[in-house]
Design a protein around this motif. Sequence first.
Motif, PDB file in Angstrom:
ATOM      1  N   THR A 262       0.842  -1.193   0.000  1.00 54.01           N
ATOM      2  CA  THR A 262       0.000   0.000   0.000  1.00 54.01           C
ATOM      3  C   THR A 262       0.874   1.237   0.000  1.00 54.01           C
ATOM      4  N   SER A 263       0.509   2.231  -0.801  1.00 52.28           N
ATOM      5  CA  SER A 263       1.145   3.540  -0.777  1.00 52.28           C
ATOM      6  C   SER A 263       0.047   4.551  -0.479  1.00 52.28           C
ATOM      7  N   GLU A 264       0.369   5.831  -0.571  1.00 54.16           N
ATOM      8  CA  GLU A 264      -0.620   6.845  -0.235  1.00 54.16           C
ATOM      9  C   GLU A 264      -1.887   6.758  -1.078  1.00 54.16           C
ATOM     10  N   SER A 265      -1.785   6.471  -2.367  1.00 59.35           N
ATOM     11  CA  SER A 265      -2.983   6.539  -3.201  1.00 59.35           C
ATOM     12  C   SER A 265      -3.266   5.274  -3.998  1.00 59.35           C
ATOM     13  N   THR A 266      -2.411   4.275  -3.916  1.00 62.47           N
ATOM     14  CA  THR A 266      -2.672   3.066  -4.696  1.00 62.47           C
ATOM     15  C   THR A 266      -2.389   1.832  -3.865  1.00 62.47           C
ATOM     16  N   THR A 267      -3.009   0.755  -4.253  1.00 56.90           N
ATOM     17  CA  THR A 267      -2.786  -0.541  -3.645  1.00 56.90           C
ATOM     18  C   THR A 267      -2.477  -1.510  -4.757  1.00 56.90           C
ATOM     19  N   THR A 268      -1.420  -2.296  -4.599  1.00 56.90           N
ATOM     20  CA  THR A 268      -1.081  -3.308  -5.580  1.00 56.90           C
ATOM     21  C   THR A 268      -1.434  -4.655  -4.989  1.00 56.90           C
ATOM     22  N   ILE A 269      -2.238  -5.403  -5.699  1.00 58.58           N
ATOM     23  CA  ILE A 269      -2.669  -6.717  -5.253  1.00 58.58           C
ATOM     24  C   ILE A 269      -2.167  -7.721  -6.271  1.00 58.58           C
ATOM     25  N   THR A 270      -1.496  -8.749  -5.788  1.00 57.34           N
ATOM     26  CA  THR A 270      -0.973  -9.764  -6.684  1.00 57.34           C
ATOM     27  C   THR A 270      -1.556 -11.112  -6.287  1.00 57.34           C
ATOM     28  N   THR A 271      -2.179 -11.784  -7.237  1.00 60.24           N
ATOM     29  CA  THR A 271      -2.681 -13.134  -7.007  1.00 60.24           C
ATOM     30  C   THR A 271      -2.317 -13.973  -8.215  1.00 60.24           C
ATOM     31  N   SER A 272      -2.462 -15.264  -8.070  1.00 60.44           N
ATOM     32  CA  SER A 272      -2.167 -16.141  -9.199  1.00 60.44           C
ATOM     33  C   SER A 272      -3.160 -15.945 -10.329  1.00 60.44           C
ATOM     34  N   ALA A 273      -4.320 -15.372 -10.046  1.00 59.03           N
ATOM     35  CA  ALA A 273      -5.343 -15.167 -11.072  1.00 59.03           C
ATOM     36  C   ALA A 273      -5.174 -13.840 -11.805  1.00 59.03           C
ATOM     37  N   ASP A 274      -4.224 -12.985 -11.349  1.00 52.84           N
ATOM     38  CA  ASP A 274      -4.037 -11.694 -11.997  1.00 52.84           C
ATOM     39  C   ASP A 274      -3.577 -11.860 -13.439  1.00 52.84           C
ATOM     40  N   THR A 275      -4.111 -10.997 -14.306  1.00 48.88           N
ATOM     41  CA  THR A 275      -3.685 -11.006 -15.701  1.00 48.88           C
ATOM     42  C   THR A 275      -2.894  -9.759 -16.024  1.00 48.88           C
ATOM     43  N   THR A 276      -2.726  -8.888 -15.021  1.00 47.24           N
ATOM     44  CA  THR A 276      -1.960  -7.669 -15.222  1.00 47.24           C
ATOM     45  C   THR A 276      -0.626  -7.797 -14.527  1.00 47.24           C
ATOM     46  N   SER A 277       0.261  -6.888 -14.803  1.00 47.73           N
ATOM     47  CA  SER A 277       1.575  -6.879 -14.201  1.00 47.73           C
ATOM     48  C   SER A 277       1.467  -6.741 -12.695  1.00 47.73           C
TER      49      SER A 277
ATOM     50  N   ALA B 299      -9.829 -14.369  -0.413  1.00 56.61           N
ATOM     51  CA  ALA B 299     -10.822 -14.189   0.655  1.00 56.61           C
ATOM     52  C   ALA B 299     -10.673 -12.838   1.339  1.00 56.61           C
ATOM     53  N   GLU B 300      -9.448 -12.384   1.546  1.00 48.97           N
ATOM     54  CA  GLU B 300      -9.263 -11.096   2.221  1.00 48.97           C
ATOM     55  C   GLU B 300      -9.763  -9.942   1.352  1.00 48.97           C
ATOM     56  N   ASP B 301      -9.672 -10.066   0.038  1.00 50.21           N
ATOM     57  CA  ASP B 301     -10.208  -9.035  -0.854  1.00 50.21           C
ATOM     58  C   ASP B 301     -11.735  -9.041  -0.826  1.00 50.21           C
ATOM     59  N   LEU B 302     -12.322 -10.236  -0.802  1.00 53.60           N
ATOM     60  CA  LEU B 302     -13.780 -10.329  -0.709  1.00 53.60           C
ATOM     61  C   LEU B 302     -14.280  -9.770   0.619  1.00 53.60           C
ATOM     62  N   ALA B 303     -13.542 -10.037   1.691  1.00 57.94           N
ATOM     63  CA  ALA B 303     -13.932  -9.501   3.003  1.00 57.94           C
ATOM     64  C   ALA B 303     -13.852  -7.979   3.002  1.00 57.94           C
ATOM     65  N   ALA B 304     -12.797  -7.425   2.427  1.00 57.77           N
ATOM     66  CA  ALA B 304     -12.657  -5.964   2.363  1.00 57.77           C
ATOM     67  C   ALA B 304     -13.775  -5.371   1.503  1.00 57.77           C
ATOM     68  N   ALA B 305     -14.046  -5.989   0.361  1.00 56.34           N
ATOM     69  CA  ALA B 305     -15.121  -5.500  -0.507  1.00 56.34           C
ATOM     70  C   ALA B 305     -16.458  -5.577   0.215  1.00 56.34           C
ATOM     71  N   GLY B 306     -16.686  -6.643   0.962  1.00 52.91           N
ATOM     72  CA  GLY B 306     -17.930  -6.784   1.717  1.00 52.91           C
ATOM     73  C   GLY B 306     -18.101  -5.681   2.740  1.00 52.91           C
ATOM     74  N   ARG B 307     -17.023  -5.349   3.427  1.00 50.52           N
ATOM     75  CA  ARG B 307     -17.099  -4.264   4.412  1.00 50.52           C
ATOM     76  C   ARG B 307     -17.387  -2.932   3.732  1.00 50.52           C
ATOM     77  N   VAL B 308     -16.721  -2.664   2.634  1.00 47.12           N
ATOM     78  CA  VAL B 308     -16.925  -1.403   1.913  1.00 47.12           C
ATOM     79  C   VAL B 308     -18.345  -1.329   1.371  1.00 47.12           C
ATOM     80  N   LEU B 309     -18.821  -2.396   0.756  1.00 48.10           N
ATOM     81  CA  LEU B 309     -20.171  -2.386   0.195  1.00 48.10           C
ATOM     82  C   LEU B 309     -21.229  -2.225   1.279  1.00 48.10           C
TER      83      LEU B 309
ATOM     84  N   GLY C 249     -11.184 -17.208  -7.751  1.00 48.51           N
ATOM     85  CA  GLY C 249      -9.813 -16.704  -7.730  1.00 48.51           C
ATOM     86  C   GLY C 249      -9.627 -15.385  -7.002  1.00 48.51           C
ATOM     87  N   ILE C 250     -10.695 -14.799  -6.521  1.00 45.38           N
ATOM     88  CA  ILE C 250     -10.557 -13.560  -5.753  1.00 45.38           C
ATOM     89  C   ILE C 250     -10.207 -13.968  -4.320  1.00 45.38           C
TER      90      ILE C 250
END
Length: 165
Positions: A3-18, A139-149, A136-137
């Motif tokens: 995490t930086s001030e304005s962006t978050t980089t998430i890397t998973t095996s399902a990522d198709t981006t750099s 669990a921690e990303d789904l939990a964070a998204a659930g809290r935000v939603l 492929g998402i």
Amino acid sequence: MTTSESTTTITTSADTTSANTPAPVANARDLALAHYAARGVLEHVLARHGATFQQQVALRAAITSDTPQTPDDLVTQVQGYLKADPAGIRATLDELLAKHLLVADGAHLRPTEAGRELLTAVGAETAPVSARIWGGIPAEDLAAAGRVLALVTERANKELSTLTA
């Protein structure tokens, strides 16, 4: 995850981006686009069964309720979910009655076997698509998204309540 001030980089095996590509910061437009993309998939399946999104929501509300529902109960539930016009929801209930997906049982509406079968068929058709969409998402990303939603929903409901008071 870094995490930086304005962006978050998430890397998973399902990522198709750099791995160094920053994840976009979610906003209202992204939320709306994701909703309509997923809803579009569901509406495509519902259309093959001659049903609408609002019919499916009302039927699901009737089926999943622990107690018998009056038409007013269902209108209130569906309005809470969809923020739709009560007259339109009543028309939807009339459509479900005409299609024999709901039946009047005294003062209550209850789902028919055909109504239950419709939701079962739609669920069976959408399950593999949902698995591909959500698979492929982490669990921690789904939990964070659930809290935000949940927070966005709570705040939007509060704002809507103020606007319509």
